[in-house]
Scaffold this active site. Structure first.
Site, PDB file in Angstrom:
ATOM      1  CG  ASP A   1      18.664  50.084  57.518  1.00 43.40           C
ATOM      2  OD1 ASP A   1      17.357  50.074  57.579  1.00 43.40           O
ATOM      3  OD2 ASP A   1      19.205  50.539  58.170  1.00 43.40           O
TER       4      ASP A   1
ATOM      5  CG  HIS B   1      15.569  48.215  61.364  1.00 39.46           C
ATOM      6  ND1 HIS B   1      17.062  47.429  61.290  1.00 39.46           N
ATOM      7  CD2 HIS B   1      15.027  49.240  61.151  1.00 39.46           C
ATOM      8  CE1 HIS B   1      18.094  48.692  60.403  1.00 39.46           C
ATOM      9  NE2 HIS B   1      16.497  49.656  59.774  1.00 39.46           N
TER      10      HIS B   1
ATOM     11  CD  GLU C   1      21.948  56.343  61.343  1.00 43.18           C
ATOM     12  OE1 GLU C   1      21.798  55.355  60.698  1.00 43.18           O
ATOM     13  OE2 GLU C   1      21.892  56.114  62.502  1.00 43.18           O
TER      14      GLU C   1
ATOM     15  CD  GLU D   1      13.818  51.055  58.603  1.00 43.92           C
ATOM     16  OE1 GLU D   1      15.020  50.973  57.792  1.00 43.92           O
ATOM     17  OE2 GLU D   1      13.714  50.896  59.938  1.00 43.92           O
TER      18      GLU D   1
ATOM     19  CD  GLU E   1      20.035  50.738  62.523  1.00 46.22           C
ATOM     20  OE1 GLU E   1      19.523  50.456  61.565  1.00 46.22           O
ATOM     21  OE2 GLU E   1      20.973  51.926  63.000  1.00 46.22           O
TER      22      GLU E   1
HETATM   23 ZN    ZN Z   1      15.741  50.714  58.520  1.00 50.37          ZN
HETATM   24 MN    MN Z   2      19.504  51.882  59.546  1.00 46.11          MN
END
Ligand code: ZN
Ligand code: MN
Length: 256
Positions: free
Chosen positions: A43, A34, A120, A178, A32
């Site tokens: 992640d 970032h 999610e 993060e 995903e």
């Molecule tokens: Zn993330």
């Molecule tokens: Mn994520």
């Protein structure tokens, strides 16, 4: 001694399973966007890194990461319109989760911890766990803990990481938490010179389909990562590891 399940032979794995205190950790991430400064695998990398540091505190083994996750949502991960974001249908994620849990149960795993690093994923992991448990039946000795690692951040840690006040987890996508954890665990993968400085995204309290991509900052970052540092990452990593370890010792009776 390695904590990676994938590095063991089946014989060595079977030997480790003879000890009832063994804890298997399953990291779950996503591929995903970032922002321009963090890698697509953030992640997955962070859930695996945290699972590995917890595993070293215990008689722990870390299974290979589930590296694809459920669809990125605009208000939590920027949405599906970014190149690189590669997601599963909910049913696919639930079924992969169910399948690997059923296999771990067949091996004789009794203590399993699902370490989620992608917001999610959570209900689809829950569904996979539920499907596996239903199939295994109540007599099976497998117990499962599911967690989102950021929920273990204490008020004290958050007050160090956000000296001007914690804005909440909702906009913490590719932001201070993060970015700091990545600076601690995988510094070579962070492009600090590409850190966007933006005002926090401002979303309405509803969703629209098709997605209103114009709601999402172009960088894909939902609030600035300006305050991120490796030192904050180390502080969080140590506290998260300690708190997750403590919860595992508390919930699994065979784990000291
Ligand atoms: Zn993330
Ligand atoms: Mn994520």
């Amino acid at each position: 001694m390695t904590v990676l399940m994938s590095a063991l032979s089946w014989v060595a794995y079977q030997e480790r399973l003879q000890d009832d205190s063994l804890v298997l950790l399953l990291p779950c991430g996503a591929l995903e966007q970032h922002g321009p400064h963090l890698p697509l695998g953030t992640d997955a990398l962070l859930s695996a890194a945290i699972a590995q540091s917890v595993a070293t505190n215990l008689n722990g083994l870390v299974a290979p990461t589930l590296s694809y996750g459920y669809k990125s949502q605009p208000k939590s991960g920027g949405g599906q319109h970014f190149p690189g974001t590669t997601s599963l249908d909910g049913q696919s994620l639930s079924q992969i989760t169910r399948d690997v849990i059923r296999e771990f149960a067949r091996h004789g795993v009794k203590n399993l911890v699902v370490v989620d690093g992608h917001y999610e994923n959570q209900w689809f992991l829950t569904e996979g766990i539920d499907l596996a448990m239903r199939e295994l039946g109540t007599a099976h000795p497998l117990s499962i803990m599911r967690l989102e690692y950021w929920d273990f951040c204490t008020e004290e840690t958050l007050s160090h990481v956000f000296p001007d006040g914690f804005p909440g987890f909702a906009l913490e996508h590719a932001a201070v938490i993060e970015t700091s954890l990545m600076l601690h665990f995988c510094p070579d993968l962070v492009a600090l010179d590409r850190l966007p400085t933006i005002a926090p995204a401002n979303f309405p309290p509803y969703d629209m389909y098709p997605t209103r991509t114009e709601w999402v900052p172009q960088s894909g970052v939902l609030s600035s990562a300006k305050g991120a540092s490796a030192e904050k990452g180390r502080l969080m990593a140590e506290q998260l590891t300690e708190s997750i370890t403590k919860a595992i010792r508390h919930e699994f009776s065979s784990v000291q």
